[in-house]
Motif scaffolding. Structure first.
Motif, PDB file in Angstrom:
ATOM      1  N   MET A   1      41.148  46.780  55.204  1.00  0.00           N
ATOM      2  CA  MET A   1      39.917  47.437  55.657  1.00  0.00           C
ATOM      3  C   MET A   1      38.856  47.313  54.576  1.00  0.00           C
ATOM      4  N   THR A   2      37.696  46.794  54.964  1.00  0.00           N
ATOM      5  CA  THR A   2      36.570  46.693  54.035  1.00  0.00           C
ATOM      6  C   THR A   2      35.674  47.916  54.199  1.00  0.00           C
ATOM      7  N   TYR A   3      35.454  48.637  53.111  1.00  0.00           N
ATOM      8  CA  TYR A   3      34.614  49.829  53.138  1.00  0.00           C
ATOM      9  C   TYR A   3      33.147  49.486  52.892  1.00  0.00           C
ATOM     10  N   LEU A   4      32.912  48.562  51.962  1.00  0.00           N
ATOM     11  CA  LEU A   4      31.547  48.244  51.567  1.00  0.00           C
ATOM     12  C   LEU A   4      31.434  46.740  51.330  1.00  0.00           C
ATOM     13  N   ALA A   5      30.221  46.226  51.485  1.00  0.00           N
ATOM     14  CA  ALA A   5      29.962  44.825  51.181  1.00  0.00           C
ATOM     15  C   ALA A   5      28.738  44.733  50.286  1.00  0.00           C
ATOM     16  N   THR A   6      28.851  43.951  49.214  1.00  0.00           N
ATOM     17  CA  THR A   6      27.700  43.676  48.358  1.00  0.00           C
ATOM     18  C   THR A   6      27.318  42.210  48.565  1.00  0.00           C
ATOM     19  N   THR A   7      26.412  41.726  47.768  1.00  0.00           N
ATOM     20  CA  THR A   7      26.006  40.333  47.900  1.00  0.00           C
ATOM     21  C   THR A   7      27.186  39.386  47.788  1.00  0.00           C
ATOM     22  N   ARG A   8      28.111  39.700  46.868  1.00  0.00           N
ATOM     23  CA  ARG A   8      29.242  38.795  46.633  1.00  0.00           C
ATOM     24  C   ARG A   8      30.606  39.403  46.893  1.00  0.00           C
ATOM     25  N   LEU A   9      30.684  40.718  47.018  1.00  0.00           N
ATOM     26  CA  LEU A   9      31.981  41.394  47.049  1.00  0.00           C
ATOM     27  C   LEU A   9      32.296  42.052  48.377  1.00  0.00           C
ATOM     28  N   ASP A  10      33.578  42.040  48.718  1.00  0.00           N
ATOM     29  CA  ASP A  10      34.122  42.966  49.703  1.00  0.00           C
ATOM     30  C   ASP A  10      34.837  44.056  48.916  1.00  0.00           C
ATOM     31  N   VAL A  11      34.413  45.285  49.119  1.00  0.00           N
ATOM     32  CA  VAL A  11      35.034  46.440  48.468  1.00  0.00           C
ATOM     33  C   VAL A  11      35.965  47.036  49.511  1.00  0.00           C
ATOM     34  N   ARG A  12      37.253  46.836  49.330  1.00  0.00           N
ATOM     35  CA  ARG A  12      38.199  47.062  50.423  1.00  0.00           C
ATOM     36  C   ARG A  12      39.458  47.787  49.961  1.00  0.00           C
ATOM     37  N   ARG A  13      40.275  48.138  50.936  1.00  0.00           N
ATOM     38  CA  ARG A  13      41.577  48.732  50.652  1.00  0.00           C
ATOM     39  C   ARG A  13      42.493  47.676  50.013  1.00  0.00           C
ATOM     40  N   PHE A  14      43.330  48.114  49.083  1.00  0.00           N
ATOM     41  CA  PHE A  14      44.304  47.207  48.495  1.00  0.00           C
ATOM     42  C   PHE A  14      45.347  46.796  49.535  1.00  0.00           C
ATOM     43  N   ALA A  15      45.873  45.577  49.380  1.00  0.00           N
ATOM     44  CA  ALA A  15      46.924  45.048  50.249  1.00  0.00           C
ATOM     45  C   ALA A  15      48.087  44.559  49.395  1.00  0.00           C
ATOM     46  N   ALA A  16      49.228  44.377  50.032  1.00  0.00           N
ATOM     47  CA  ALA A  16      50.418  43.939  49.305  1.00  0.00           C
ATOM     48  C   ALA A  16      50.182  42.614  48.589  1.00  0.00           C
ATOM     49  N   ASP A  17      49.384  41.745  49.166  1.00  0.00           N
ATOM     50  CA  ASP A  17      49.117  40.435  48.559  1.00  0.00           C
ATOM     51  C   ASP A  17      48.335  40.540  47.248  1.00  0.00           C
ATOM     52  N   ASP A  18      47.780  41.704  46.952  1.00  0.00           N
ATOM     53  CA  ASP A  18      46.987  41.888  45.729  1.00  0.00           C
ATOM     54  C   ASP A  18      47.829  42.187  44.498  1.00  0.00           C
ATOM     55  N   VAL A  19      49.098  42.537  44.703  1.00  0.00           N
ATOM     56  CA  VAL A  19      49.894  43.089  43.602  1.00  0.00           C
ATOM     57  C   VAL A  19      49.956  42.147  42.404  1.00  0.00           C
ATOM     58  N   ALA A  20      50.186  40.861  42.625  1.00  0.00           N
ATOM     59  CA  ALA A  20      50.343  39.932  41.499  1.00  0.00           C
ATOM     60  C   ALA A  20      49.076  39.850  40.660  1.00  0.00           C
ATOM     61  N   ALA A  21      47.929  39.648  41.318  1.00  0.00           N
ATOM     62  CA  ALA A  21      46.664  39.549  40.580  1.00  0.00           C
ATOM     63  C   ALA A  21      46.297  40.876  39.940  1.00  0.00           C
ATOM     64  N   PHE A  22      46.523  41.977  40.651  1.00  0.00           N
ATOM     65  CA  PHE A  22      46.237  43.319  40.158  1.00  0.00           C
ATOM     66  C   PHE A  22      47.032  43.590  38.883  1.00  0.00           C
ATOM     67  N   THR A  23      48.339  43.288  38.928  1.00  0.00           N
ATOM     68  CA  THR A  23      49.204  43.500  37.774  1.00  0.00           C
ATOM     69  C   THR A  23      48.782  42.615  36.603  1.00  0.00           C
ATOM     70  N   ALA A  24      48.412  41.378  36.906  1.00  0.00           N
ATOM     71  CA  ALA A  24      48.070  40.430  35.839  1.00  0.00           C
ATOM     72  C   ALA A  24      46.897  40.906  35.003  1.00  0.00           C
ATOM     73  N   TYR A  25      45.812  41.367  35.655  1.00  0.00           N
ATOM     74  CA  TYR A  25      44.668  41.771  34.827  1.00  0.00           C
ATOM     75  C   TYR A  25      44.864  43.137  34.204  1.00  0.00           C
ATOM     76  N   ARG A  26      45.600  44.010  34.838  1.00  0.00           N
ATOM     77  CA  ARG A  26      45.838  45.320  34.225  1.00  0.00           C
ATOM     78  C   ARG A  26      46.827  45.249  33.062  1.00  0.00           C
ATOM     79  N   ALA A  27      47.645  44.219  33.040  1.00  0.00           N
ATOM     80  CA  ALA A  27      48.592  44.043  31.933  1.00  0.00           C
ATOM     81  C   ALA A  27      47.945  43.384  30.716  1.00  0.00           C
ATOM     82  N   ASP A  28      46.737  42.906  30.860  1.00  0.00           N
ATOM     83  CA  ASP A  28      46.010  42.270  29.764  1.00  0.00           C
ATOM     84  C   ASP A  28      45.650  43.339  28.727  1.00  0.00           C
ATOM     85  N   PRO A  29      46.110  43.194  27.476  1.00  0.00           N
ATOM     86  CA  PRO A  29      45.821  44.223  26.458  1.00  0.00           C
ATOM     87  C   PRO A  29      44.334  44.485  26.258  1.00  0.00           C
ATOM     88  N   ASP A  30      43.502  43.448  26.379  1.00  0.00           N
ATOM     89  CA  ASP A  30      42.062  43.650  26.221  1.00  0.00           C
ATOM     90  C   ASP A  30      41.499  44.517  27.336  1.00  0.00           C
TER      91      ASP A  30
END
Length: 203
Positions: A1-30
């Protein structure tokens, strides 16, 4: 479900397919440097995404995480978090996390402007707040850029990752907000669980 749309972004509900990318950037120490977590595993990512399936944007007292997806590239670039104050339901706290490779491209500015527009619009909020580590100059600059004021500088107020840390509090009121140009929401605002008029009148 997309809640909001910007010029470039869909601001939406998380889905199961997001887990790998989500984990990857949150695990980045920086990325995690000024965030609340020390480590972020695939299990953490899965648990958070699953928890979000049971929550709704605007539920008082509960953090709700929204995925930020680049519409053209179909890439998860980050997320924003929001929580309506359980005691004062016309106040919302917000936070944000961007993948390191996607920082500096204006995505967070787009997302926060859209969230502010939506909060002060259909949700009839009175006040937004955000708290950031006082050393996180990039986050402070972003909050200034979307029109939030620094209201406080708390000195050594939190014991954080093994040391005392200081925090900055930012806020913005409905009367201070000017909507940012962007695409309309992609879901019907009439379907949102918000009253058509703010309870208790306008402050």
């Amino acid at each position: 479900m997309t809640y909001l749309a910007t010029t470039r972004l869909d601001v939406r509900r998380f889905a199961a397919d997001d887990v790998a990318a989500f984990t990857a950037y949150r695990a980045d120490p920086d990325v995690a440097r000024y965030q609340s977590w020390d480590t972020f595993t695939h299990a953490h990512g899965t648990a958070l995404v699953e928890a979000m399936q049971e929550r709704e944007l605007g539920a008082p007292g509960e953090w709700f995480q929204l995925a930020l997806e680049d519409r053209d590239r179909r890439v998860l670039v980050g997320d924003v978090a929001c929580k309506v104050n359980a005691d004062e339901t016309r106040e919302m706290e917000i936070g944000f996390t961007l993948a390191r490779a996607e920082q500096g491209r204006g995505y967070a500015t787009e997302a926060l402007n859209a969230l502010l527009d939506h909060g002060f619009g259909p949700m009839h909020l009175h006040r937004f707040t955000a708290i950031t580590d006082a050393r996180n100059t990039a986050a402070a600059a972003l909050l200034n850029r979307v029109g939030m004021r620094q209201e406080a500088h708390f000195v050594d107020n939190v014991f954080f990752k093994g040391e005392w840390g200081s925090e900055l509090l930012f806020a913005k009121l409905a009367r201070e907000h000017r909507p940012a140009p962007r695409l309309p929401t992609t879901t019907d605002p009439a379907s949102y669980p918000y009253p058509s008029h703010p309870p208790g009148g306008i402050r």
